[in-house]
Design an enzyme around this catalytic site. Structure first.
Site, PDB file in Angstrom:
ATOM      1  N   LEU A  35       0.831  -1.228   0.000  1.00 62.01           N
ATOM      2  CA  LEU A  35       0.000   0.000   0.000  1.00 62.01           C
ATOM      3  C   LEU A  35       0.860   1.270   0.000  1.00 62.01           C
ATOM      4  CD1 LEU A  35      -2.934  -1.058   2.388  1.00 62.01           C
ATOM      5  CD2 LEU A  35      -2.864  -1.156  -0.119  1.00 62.01           C
ATOM      6  N   SER A 127       8.617  -3.632 -19.313  1.00 63.93           N
ATOM      7  CA  SER A 127       8.305  -2.335 -19.919  1.00 63.93           C
ATOM      8  C   SER A 127       9.091  -2.145 -21.207  1.00 63.93           C
ATOM      9  CB  SER A 127       8.681  -1.228 -18.920  1.00 63.93           C
ATOM     10  OG  SER A 127       8.650   0.044 -19.545  1.00 63.93           O
ATOM     11  N   TYR A 152      15.062   3.008 -13.030  1.00 58.95           N
ATOM     12  CA  TYR A 152      13.785   2.270 -13.082  1.00 58.95           C
ATOM     13  C   TYR A 152      13.816   1.311 -14.263  1.00 58.95           C
ATOM     14  CZ  TYR A 152       9.222   1.314 -15.017  1.00 58.95           C
ATOM     15  OH  TYR A 152       8.162   0.677 -15.607  1.00 58.95           O
ATOM     16  N   LYS A 156      13.973  -3.086 -14.655  1.00 59.84           N
ATOM     17  CA  LYS A 156      13.106  -3.954 -15.460  1.00 59.84           C
ATOM     18  C   LYS A 156      13.951  -4.907 -16.308  1.00 59.84           C
ATOM     19  CE  LYS A 156       9.031  -2.610 -14.198  1.00 59.84           C
ATOM     20  NZ  LYS A 156       8.201  -3.535 -13.393  1.00 59.84           N
ATOM     21  N   LEU A 203       1.612  11.580 -18.738  1.00 56.60           N
ATOM     22  CA  LEU A 203       0.832  12.505 -19.556  1.00 56.60           C
ATOM     23  C   LEU A 203      -0.658  12.494 -19.250  1.00 56.60           C
ATOM     24  CD1 LEU A 203       0.538  14.467 -21.975  1.00 56.60           C
ATOM     25  CD2 LEU A 203       0.354  12.445 -23.447  1.00 56.60           C
TER      26      LEU A 203
HETATM   27  C1  WQD Z   1       4.427  10.213 -22.429  1.00 59.61           C
HETATM   28  C2  WQD Z   1       4.713  11.364 -23.397  1.00 59.61           C
HETATM   29  C3  WQD Z   1       6.299  12.953 -22.561  1.00 59.61           C
HETATM   30  C4  WQD Z   1       3.840  14.452 -19.291  1.00 59.61           C
HETATM   31  C5  WQD Z   1       7.029   6.274 -18.674  1.00 59.61           C
HETATM   32  C6  WQD Z   1       7.939   5.116 -18.348  1.00 59.61           C
HETATM   33  C7  WQD Z   1       7.256   3.817 -18.698  1.00 59.61           C
HETATM   34  C8  WQD Z   1       5.969   3.773 -17.942  1.00 59.61           C
HETATM   35  C9  WQD Z   1       5.082   4.923 -18.415  1.00 59.61           C
HETATM   36  C10 WQD Z   1       5.818   3.016 -15.671  1.00 59.61           C
HETATM   37  C11 WQD Z   1       6.188  11.728 -23.456  1.00 59.61           C
HETATM   38  C12 WQD Z   1       4.934  13.593 -22.744  1.00 59.61           C
HETATM   39  C13 WQD Z   1       4.318  13.745 -20.376  1.00 59.61           C
HETATM   40  C14 WQD Z   1       3.537  15.831 -19.440  1.00 59.61           C
HETATM   41  C15 WQD Z   1       4.167  15.708 -21.742  1.00 59.61           C
HETATM   42  N1  WQD Z   1       6.216   3.911 -16.556  1.00 59.61           N
HETATM   43  N2  WQD Z   1       4.469  14.364 -21.575  1.00 59.61           N
HETATM   44  N3  WQD Z   1       3.703  16.417 -20.669  1.00 59.61           N
HETATM   45  O1  WQD Z   1       7.743   8.708 -20.309  1.00 59.61           O
HETATM   46  O2  WQD Z   1       6.570   7.502 -22.240  1.00 59.61           O
HETATM   47  O3  WQD Z   1       6.859   6.324 -20.059  1.00 59.61           O
HETATM   48  O4  WQD Z   1       5.765   6.129 -18.066  1.00 59.61           O
HETATM   49  O5  WQD Z   1       5.300   1.970 -15.802  1.00 59.61           O
HETATM   50  O6  WQD Z   1       8.070   2.743 -18.333  1.00 59.61           O
HETATM   51  O7  WQD Z   1       9.114   5.214 -19.143  1.00 59.61           O
HETATM   52  O8  WQD Z   1       5.259   8.199 -20.219  1.00 59.61           O
HETATM   53  O9  WQD Z   1       3.275   9.560 -19.734  1.00 59.61           O
HETATM   54  O10 WQD Z   1       5.493  10.291 -18.761  1.00 59.61           O
HETATM   55  O11 WQD Z   1       5.070  10.531 -21.197  1.00 59.61           O
HETATM   56  O12 WQD Z   1       4.336  16.273 -22.841  1.00 59.61           O
HETATM   57  O13 WQD Z   1       3.104  16.555 -18.489  1.00 59.61           O
HETATM   58  O14 WQD Z   1       4.032  12.528 -22.928  1.00 59.61           O
HETATM   59  O15 WQD Z   1       7.317  13.845 -22.986  1.00 59.61           O
HETATM   60  O16 WQD Z   1       6.483  12.126 -24.798  1.00 59.61           O
HETATM   61  P1  WQD Z   1       6.695   7.762 -20.779  1.00 59.61           P
HETATM   62  P2  WQD Z   1       4.742   9.676 -19.891  1.00 59.61           P
END
Ligand code: WQD
Length: 340
Positions: A35, A127, A152, A156, A203
């Protein structure tokens, strides 16, 4: 007597959705979670969806004595799905030892107990981050893994090697690693979903919190990438489609359909989508406006990645079914639900 499945991290985002799909498929589920990044109320929400409250034990998987005690108590486990891990990319850069300690010791303790208690089937949450920035797209399972972009991601990759080597050292063991692309969205009932603690790194939760007025404005990290609209490309997969891939992987192991003792599969949609296309799709699906600004690239981000999913399609008989609009609509429905 239905098969009993241990789901570690089962109160988390992907874990909870997988527990729902396992129960819908008739499996008996027990969750272990510390948790640290989820709430115990998720058990009630799962019960509201399936009518079955999963069995639950709270402890940390790095505590090998507690874990051995668990395996003594639950002596008829048929398989394990191992989600429990620390998963914030940025945090892992600041606290690498915490990530190596937690993510590696948890897995090693699980595999030691598999050996000691004769539990022979493991599905592991890996991942696409193990590919780094691939030279060629789409990414297949033959695409070489690369130097991880973060501690991280490195955990993996190392965990995949630990599983491979441990499985090959004990002929009774079988393992499948599922290499997730970007899991997003929420269950159609909006009773479970992504619950990021604090300011979201990812995102979609940041986007939905912005539209909900919790955040001021979405920052789009860079529009100067070598992509059609300049923003970075990812392969966004509905978390329920991802959850279903775990059920299929468990069935593959329990029915001895695996081709090799250790296998790994890309689990994505096969579609590359840019950040700006996500915004367009979200606005179309929800008729809501997304306030955003373009800012500099985020350190450590790769330019583009999306999956070749033909191995999972052919070997697992699985494919992602949800459209991007449906997936983003589910994320918005969830955001509104948790604010109600
Ligand atoms: C996606 C895209 C950002 C936030 C990571 C880990 C992966 C998994 C998922 C855990 C990118 C862009 C993001 C924001 C933006 N983690 N972005 N503004 O980095 O692809 O993957 O998270 O399980 O293993 O590597 O995911 O959602 O952070 O980003 O523009 O406020 O959105 O630059 O292009 P990411 P994300």
């Amino acid at each position: 007597m239905s098969n009993q499945i241990l789901v570690t991290g089962g109160t988390g985002f992907i874990g909870s959705h997988t527990v729902v799909e396992l129960q819908n498929s008739g499996y008996d589920v027990v969750i272990v979670d510390n948790l640290s990044n989820s709430k115990i109320e998720v058990l009630d929400q799962i019960e509201e969806i399936t009518g079955i409250k999963p069995k639950f034990e709270q402890f940390d998987l790095t505590d090998k004595n507690k874990l051995a005690g668990f395996f003594e108590k639950y002596s008829n486990l048929d398989a394990i799905i191992h989600f429990a891990a620390s998963k914030a990319v940025g945090e892992s850069v600041e606290k690498p030892l915490m990530y190596y300690h937690n993510n590696l010791n948890s897995l090693m303790n699980i595999m030691q107990c598999m050996n000691d208690f004769d539990v022979n089937n493991l599905v592991f949450s890996s991942s696409c981050t193990v590919y780094g920035q691939p030279e060629k797209l789409p990414v297949t399972e033959q695409t070489p893994r690369k130097e991880a972009e973060s501690p991280y991601g490195n955990t993996k990759s190392i965990c995949e090697d630990i599983i491979r080597d441990t499985v090959y050292a004990n002929s009774k063991l079988k393992g499948i690693a599922l290499r997730y692309f970007n899991p997003i969205g929420a269950h159609e009932t909006a009773k479970i979903g992504e619950l990021p603690l604090g300011i979201p790194n990812n995102l979609i939760p940041f986007l939905t919190q912005t539209v909900a007025g919790i955040r001021e404005e979405l920052s789009v990290f860079g529009d100067d990438y070598n992509t059609p609209d300049g923003s970075a490309i990812r392969d966004y997969i509905h978390v329920v489609d991802l959850a279903k891939a775990h059920v299929v992987a468990i069935e593959r192991l329990l029915e001895n359909k695996n081709q090799k003792a250790y296998e790994y599969f890309n689990v994505g949609t096969g579609n590359g989508v840019s950040v700006l296309e996500i915004i367009e799709s979200f606005e179309r699906a929800t008729r809501e406006k997304v306030p955003y600004k373009i800012v500099d690239r985020r350190a450590g981000d790769i330019e583009k990645i999306y999956a070749d999913t033909s191995l999972a399609n052919d070997e697992l008989g699985w494919e992602a079914k949800s459209t991007l609009d449906e997936t983003l609509h589910s994320a918005w429905k969830w955001q509104k639900h948790i604010m109600a």
